[in-house]
Design a protein around this motif. Structure first.
Motif, PDB file in Angstrom:
ATOM      1  N   GLY B  17      22.104   1.106 -20.425  1.00 49.77           N
ATOM      2  CA  GLY B  17      21.550   2.030 -18.959  1.00 49.77           C
ATOM      3  C   GLY B  17      21.600   1.165 -18.028  1.00 49.77           C
ATOM      4  O   GLY B  17      21.247   1.757 -16.591  1.00 49.77           O
ATOM      5  N   GLU B  18      21.925   0.044 -17.758  1.00 46.36           N
ATOM      6  CA  GLU B  18      21.888  -0.707 -16.774  1.00 46.36           C
ATOM      7  C   GLU B  18      23.280  -0.649 -15.976  1.00 46.36           C
ATOM      8  O   GLU B  18      24.308  -0.011 -16.615  1.00 46.36           O
ATOM      9  CB  GLU B  18      22.005  -2.329 -17.060  1.00 46.36           C
ATOM     10  CG  GLU B  18      22.079  -3.245 -16.000  1.00 46.36           C
ATOM     11  CD  GLU B  18      22.057  -4.711 -16.582  1.00 46.36           C
ATOM     12  OE1 GLU B  18      21.394  -5.635 -15.789  1.00 46.36           O
ATOM     13  OE2 GLU B  18      22.632  -5.141 -17.559  1.00 46.36           O
ATOM     14  N   THR B  19      23.514  -0.576 -14.717  1.00 46.18           N
ATOM     15  CA  THR B  19      24.581  -0.347 -14.161  1.00 46.18           C
ATOM     16  C   THR B  19      25.454  -1.390 -14.103  1.00 46.18           C
ATOM     17  O   THR B  19      25.141  -2.770 -14.462  1.00 46.18           O
ATOM     18  CB  THR B  19      24.582  -0.005 -12.332  1.00 46.18           C
ATOM     19  OG1 THR B  19      23.979  -1.488 -11.877  1.00 46.18           O
ATOM     20  CG2 THR B  19      23.332   0.968 -12.002  1.00 46.18           C
ATOM     21  N   LEU B  53      30.467   4.751 -21.030  1.00 49.38           N
ATOM     22  CA  LEU B  53      29.629   4.703 -19.721  1.00 49.38           C
ATOM     23  C   LEU B  53      28.751   6.172 -19.356  1.00 49.38           C
ATOM     24  O   LEU B  53      29.321   7.298 -20.044  1.00 49.38           O
ATOM     25  CB  LEU B  53      30.637   4.608 -18.506  1.00 49.38           C
ATOM     26  CG  LEU B  53      31.351   3.113 -18.776  1.00 49.38           C
ATOM     27  CD1 LEU B  53      32.075   2.789 -17.451  1.00 49.38           C
ATOM     28  CD2 LEU B  53      30.159   2.040 -18.886  1.00 49.38           C
ATOM     29  N   SER B  54      28.166   6.252 -18.613  1.00 51.76           N
ATOM     30  CA  SER B  54      27.183   7.420 -18.182  1.00 51.76           C
ATOM     31  C   SER B  54      28.383   8.260 -17.338  1.00 51.76           C
ATOM     32  O   SER B  54      29.319   7.607 -16.810  1.00 51.76           O
ATOM     33  CB  SER B  54      26.278   7.153 -17.300  1.00 51.76           C
ATOM     34  OG  SER B  54      26.566   6.388 -15.971  1.00 51.76           O
ATOM     35  N   GLU B  55      28.181   9.822 -17.158  1.00 49.27           N
ATOM     36  CA  GLU B  55      28.914  10.511 -16.265  1.00 49.27           C
ATOM     37  C   GLU B  55      28.971  10.091 -14.856  1.00 49.27           C
ATOM     38  O   GLU B  55      27.907   9.705 -14.251  1.00 49.27           O
ATOM     39  CB  GLU B  55      28.259  11.846 -16.578  1.00 49.27           C
ATOM     40  CG  GLU B  55      28.287  12.567 -17.866  1.00 49.27           C
ATOM     41  CD  GLU B  55      29.903  12.734 -18.299  1.00 49.27           C
ATOM     42  OE1 GLU B  55      30.553  13.456 -17.840  1.00 49.27           O
ATOM     43  OE2 GLU B  55      30.220  12.313 -19.244  1.00 49.27           O
ATOM     44  N   ARG B  73      35.604   3.763 -11.358  1.00 52.51           N
ATOM     45  CA  ARG B  73      34.249   4.205 -11.083  1.00 52.51           C
ATOM     46  C   ARG B  73      33.643   3.205 -10.263  1.00 52.51           C
ATOM     47  O   ARG B  73      34.085   2.312  -9.813  1.00 52.51           O
ATOM     48  CB  ARG B  73      33.361   3.722 -12.493  1.00 52.51           C
ATOM     49  CG  ARG B  73      34.083   4.513 -13.659  1.00 52.51           C
ATOM     50  CD  ARG B  73      33.477   5.994 -13.643  1.00 52.51           C
ATOM     51  NE  ARG B  73      32.383   6.282 -13.428  1.00 52.51           N
ATOM     52  CZ  ARG B  73      31.570   6.827 -14.533  1.00 52.51           C
ATOM     53  NH1 ARG B  73      32.026   6.665 -15.626  1.00 52.51           N
ATOM     54  NH2 ARG B  73      30.035   6.958 -14.239  1.00 52.51           N
ATOM     55  N   LEU B  74      32.237   3.749  -9.387  1.00 50.62           N
ATOM     56  CA  LEU B  74      31.712   2.791  -8.783  1.00 50.62           C
ATOM     57  C   LEU B  74      30.658   2.045  -9.760  1.00 50.62           C
ATOM     58  O   LEU B  74      29.811   2.474 -10.334  1.00 50.62           O
ATOM     59  CB  LEU B  74      30.748   3.621  -7.678  1.00 50.62           C
ATOM     60  CG  LEU B  74      31.746   4.261  -6.671  1.00 50.62           C
ATOM     61  CD1 LEU B  74      30.716   4.925  -5.753  1.00 50.62           C
ATOM     62  CD2 LEU B  74      32.638   3.493  -5.969  1.00 50.62           C
ATOM     63  N   ALA B  75      30.850   0.522  -9.655  1.00 51.46           N
ATOM     64  CA  ALA B  75      30.023   0.158 -10.425  1.00 51.46           C
ATOM     65  C   ALA B  75      28.551   0.145 -10.245  1.00 51.46           C
ATOM     66  O   ALA B  75      27.640  -0.302 -11.100  1.00 51.46           O
ATOM     67  CB  ALA B  75      30.529  -1.619 -10.212  1.00 51.46           C
ATOM     68  N   ALA B  80      25.976   1.399 -18.354  1.00 48.52           N
ATOM     69  CA  ALA B  80      26.472   1.021 -19.695  1.00 48.52           C
ATOM     70  C   ALA B  80      25.794   1.647 -20.713  1.00 48.52           C
ATOM     71  O   ALA B  80      24.725   1.402 -20.783  1.00 48.52           O
ATOM     72  CB  ALA B  80      26.587  -0.441 -19.616  1.00 48.52           C
ATOM     73  N   LEU B  81      26.699   2.363 -21.708  1.00 45.33           N
ATOM     74  CA  LEU B  81      25.755   3.156 -22.576  1.00 45.33           C
ATOM     75  C   LEU B  81      26.312   2.407 -24.118  1.00 45.33           C
ATOM     76  O   LEU B  81      25.556   2.302 -24.758  1.00 45.33           O
ATOM     77  CB  LEU B  81      26.005   4.658 -22.572  1.00 45.33           C
ATOM     78  CG  LEU B  81      25.537   5.057 -21.301  1.00 45.33           C
ATOM     79  CD1 LEU B  81      25.906   6.879 -21.486  1.00 45.33           C
ATOM     80  CD2 LEU B  81      24.395   5.126 -21.170  1.00 45.33           C
TER      81      LEU B  81
END
Lengths: 570, 570
Positions: B17-19, B53-55, B73-75, B80-81
């Motif tokens: 769940g961390e970016t 990754l998340s939506e 994507r924008l980091a 991260a899933l």
């Protein structure tokens, strides 16, 4: 409550058990107290001629010794238990100047003895630890203080707003309060040990070479690539000239407090006032700016704390905040401040509410653009009265021959002409004694030989100036729901103020109709306000509160309502 | 935990769940993110080749549009899933330089878009309000930012440590990390948008004209009335030279972080280092000093934030703090840092306890004062081995002809001579192959023709230098109760470090006897530490913690115990 009879100052009230220093400073009596009342410096010696005070403390026994027998006490140690009669020894130079007992003086700088020559882990930490033990919280020492500390690990630390600015060998230092006006700059030197005024000086603002009014300064800042720097250097040069006039030892000036209108404050700190040149006339910033002496190029201590009074908004600048501090508007339920100048500013207080507006009055009040107009200097007619039949009687500044008329003279003249029936409320001169044709229009002639006269065109210009102020004042009064009768106090600021005849100002409509005794003149309230901001934490707090509380409003200037206000009278 | 396979960097662990930005920056991967992860600048684009990754968020849809389809994507938005494979597009210039994944990168400056052109009551307040709404707390704008704001009421605000330093039109800015050494000054240019290293440069310290060593600099500062200013201007001039070498646009350098020994740091800020010249060698200050670029005369943005690494105490300066940040000593239970130079510094960590000491080793390790001594530059013998029979085999820096011997060569030589029986533990050369009489004493001759030799006198000087380090190291080890076997890690810093042969250093007693694999070389840890202090809030916090926790001890130097340590070997 104990009463202190203070020689040369009068009566001062003390709370029971309060130290003499607290009581005296609260009443605005400048008492030398370098350490701020910690019992370290011994400078707050006062002589108690008689009275009921607390027993001498060990600090007094140590610092005064035999002097105790002769009635000497330390004001920071001796507490008032009943009435007493006290003599405060001002240093010689202070005696020359007036004392300004308008606010509780708090220490604008502390001078605290210290010794950091022995111990761990560094000189700075030992210094700060010593101060902490003496009750003075300081977060750090400035770079120049550190450099001096290196070869002077003991001495006197100069603490300003929680920073050790300098390390020195004596209890002395100065602050400079400045009012930067568009035309002239005035400054006063403050003794930081007592908070007393030492000397005052004024001179023309060197920015005048870039134009006489605010608008031309803004234009210069916008149009010239190096304009802001030039304007900043000009005004800094002017302040440096005043510093040298005042004889302040540069390395000993530890504080500078600056008041001024919005544009002048922007330029003092090198900030382009561009947005004040265009609608909606917003400033770039409003808060109290701070900088270092060296950073701005001032001939003061390199790390002196330079700070400005906050701007209220738009053209209502730090000069108005200074006026408010001087006028103590908060002491009244409902009151009005009016600062008359090329740009007029008006503030109305009602309960806890403050509203302010600025209004472009034009330069007529300063005598500019009028047939015989001149500034309020030697040779200017400042007071006029018409005897029966319309013959003028007048007084001239400096007492010599009249050379022209200044603002207050014009207000008198208009009022007296109205009363004599030689001028109508809508501003038309009527034929009568001393009213002649001049260049195709009527004019009231005061001195035939020297050509001193009030022309029909002058009357029109004065109507415009008075109308602008009236429009703004009435707008604000309507906004907060205040009528002239509600006003407990009307404070008039600006150099114009001292000379203005209140009755005549009301007659022509420059002031609302109130009891004459409610009108107060504070002169250059901006400069006095800067001094108060420096020497009194109370005033500083109030100024910052005002800056957040006072609403600055734009005066709607539709032609219709403006024309209505051109009628002379409120 | 999700694993990110990052092209050209390797594996990076992420929390679920961390970016991606958080995960990459924590691993020290420099990702361009001007706004610090607020989803405003769009610079942190990464390409996700595959993974869980998340939506995409609305910010991503807005800023990336069609690019989303190609895996961009924008980091700062993508979380991260599960495992993923990611490509980080470094700007072209970054590719030329190594990446230093040693600490979690936090934004050393934020570049936040804003628009203050409409509204009340002032440009500055509107700007700060915009920032606040974007999640960036800034207390004020600098005077130069205010001046620019006046004619640029919308654009990009550059925020450093809670202050708007500049108002500009693009997402770019630099920081300068500096290691001020007594002899040379090294600097690296940091991209503030990503925290990445852009370029490095080094040059001689212009203070050399006032003397080669620390003592002569202190003497100059004390003896000459203008000495401190001269020394300050010399080192500032040197840093300006490096800035120009690095091609940094002066107005775009917003941060400067300075490490160096205690005396160098004092002089950089214009503080007289006088007390470091006398017993008990205390610094004037220890904290991290801050100043403005213009104030110090640096060719950077006038209001750039200049700050130093804290001094631990005495001669244990900000260079050692930098070493500690680089060495990450806190990751070990028990460890030792040793910075070998003219002045040696040693730090020992045991549990939560840090102790440090400095020791005057003299200039022998830098080749000064030895018969064939020279600095570790081209032509210096840096490695020596003796074949059976005592014949030397050596390597020369630069590969050309040998001109002399540098520090690491001397250590090798001593160790090999001990092993060959040509040198006794108490430092006496014995007659044998290549040992001849030279000026009345024995010498081991490496190159007859060029006169390259180790003399008996050289051995004595090296014994003194090694003994000084050993005395201090043993003293600290005894103080905290640590033996050589306890040491999990021995970190060697200083330029000397990279070339040093650990086995030989242990043989002669310069390092305690530990497993060779526990010895780590960090080179100029002071410069790396300054970089880390700038780009990582974690490191900054650790440095300030170390400054309060680390005890600096004086090494007792009685003749008896010192003589005991002159024996070669631990």
């Amino acid at each position: 409550m104990p009463k202190l009879a203070v020689r040369e100052f009068g009566a001062v009230e003390a709370s029971e058990g309060e130290t003499l220093l607290e009581a005296l400073r609260r009443a605005g009596v400048p008492v030398a107290a370098a350490c701020g009342g910690l019992g370290l410096c011994g400078l707050c010696r006062v002589r108690v001629l008689q009275g009921d005070l607390s027993e001498p403390t060990p600090r007094e026994v140590e610092l005064l010794g035999q002097q105790l027998k002769n009635g000497w006490r330390l004001a920071c140690q001796a507490r008032a238990l009943g009435n007493a009669s006290v003599e405060v020894p001002l240093r010689r130079f202070l005696a020359k100047f007036r004392v300004r007992p308008t606010a509780r003086i708090t220490s604008p700088a502390l001078f605290v003895p210290f010794d950091a020559s022995e111990g761990e882990p560094s000189y700075e930490e030992l210094l700060l630890e010593t101060l902490r033990k003496a009750g003075v919280e300081a977060r750090s020492a400035s770079l120049s203080a550190l450099n001096v500390l290196s070869s002077r690990p003991s001495g006197v630390a100069v603490v300003v707003e929680g920073e050790v600015i300098d390390v020195t060998d004596s209890y002395s230092g100065y602050g400079l309060a400045v009012d930067v006006g568009t035309t002239s700059v005035a400054a006063s030197l403050i003794d930081l040990v007592s908070g007393a005024l030492v000397a005052e000086a004024a001179t023309l603002n060197a920015q005048l070479k870039f134009g006489a009014d605010i608008v031309s300064r803004i234009r210069h800042a916008i149009a010239e690539p190096d304009g802001v720097r030039q304007l900043r250097e000009a005004v800094i040069g002017t302040v440096n000239e005043l510093l040298s006039k005042l004889g302040a030892p540069p390395g000993r000036v530890y504080r500078v407090t600056v008041a001024g209108n919005s544009v002048m404050l922007h330029l003092f700190f090198g900030v382009n006032p561009r947005p004040l040149g265009y609608l909606p006339f917003r400033p770039v910033y409003r808060r109290s700016l701070t900088a270092r002496g060296r950073e701005l190029g001032l001939n003061v201590h390199p790390h002196a704390l330079v700070e400005s009074l906050p701007i209220l908004g738009g053209y209502v600048g730090g000069d108005v905040v200074g006026d408010l501090l001087t006028a103590k508007l908060w002491e009244y339920g409902t009151a009005m401040l009016i600062d008359v100048g090329t740009n007029g500013e008006i503030v109305i207080k009602k309960g806890g509410e403050y509203v302010a507006a600025s209004t472009p009055a034009g330069p007529a009040f300063e005598g500019v653009g009028l047939h015989s107009g001149m500034m309020a200097i030697d040779g200017a007619i400042e007071r006029v009265r018409l005897r029966g039949g319309g013959e003028p009687e007048y007084s001239v500044i400096g007492g010599g021959e009249a050379r022209g008329i200044c603002g207050s003279g014009y207000i008198d003249l208009l009022a007296e002409l109205l009363r004599a029936g030689l001028l109508s409320r809508d501003g038309r001169l009527a034929r009568g004694p001393r009213v002649r044709e001049l260049n195709g229009a009527l004019a009231y002639v005061i001195d035939e030989e020297r050509g001193i006269a009030l022309t029909q065109q002058d009357v029109r210009k004065l109507q415009l100036a008075i109308g602008a102020v009236k429009l703004a004042a009435k707008f604000l009064m309507r906004k907060v729901g205040v009528s002239a009768e509600d006003l407990e106090r009307v404070v008039v600021a600006g150099d114009f103020g001292y000379h203005l005849d209140a009755r005549n100002a009301m007659e022509v409509g420059l002031l609302p109709k109130v009891d004459e005794s409610s009108v107060e003149y504070i002169g250059n309230g901006s400069l006095t306000g800067a001094e108060l901001y420096m020497v009194s934490q109370d005033c500083r707090r109030l100024a910052l509160e005002l800056a957040t509380e006072c609403k600055v409003l734009d005066v709607p200037r539709d032609t219709h309502s403006f024309i209505a206000e051109l009628k002379l009278g409120w």
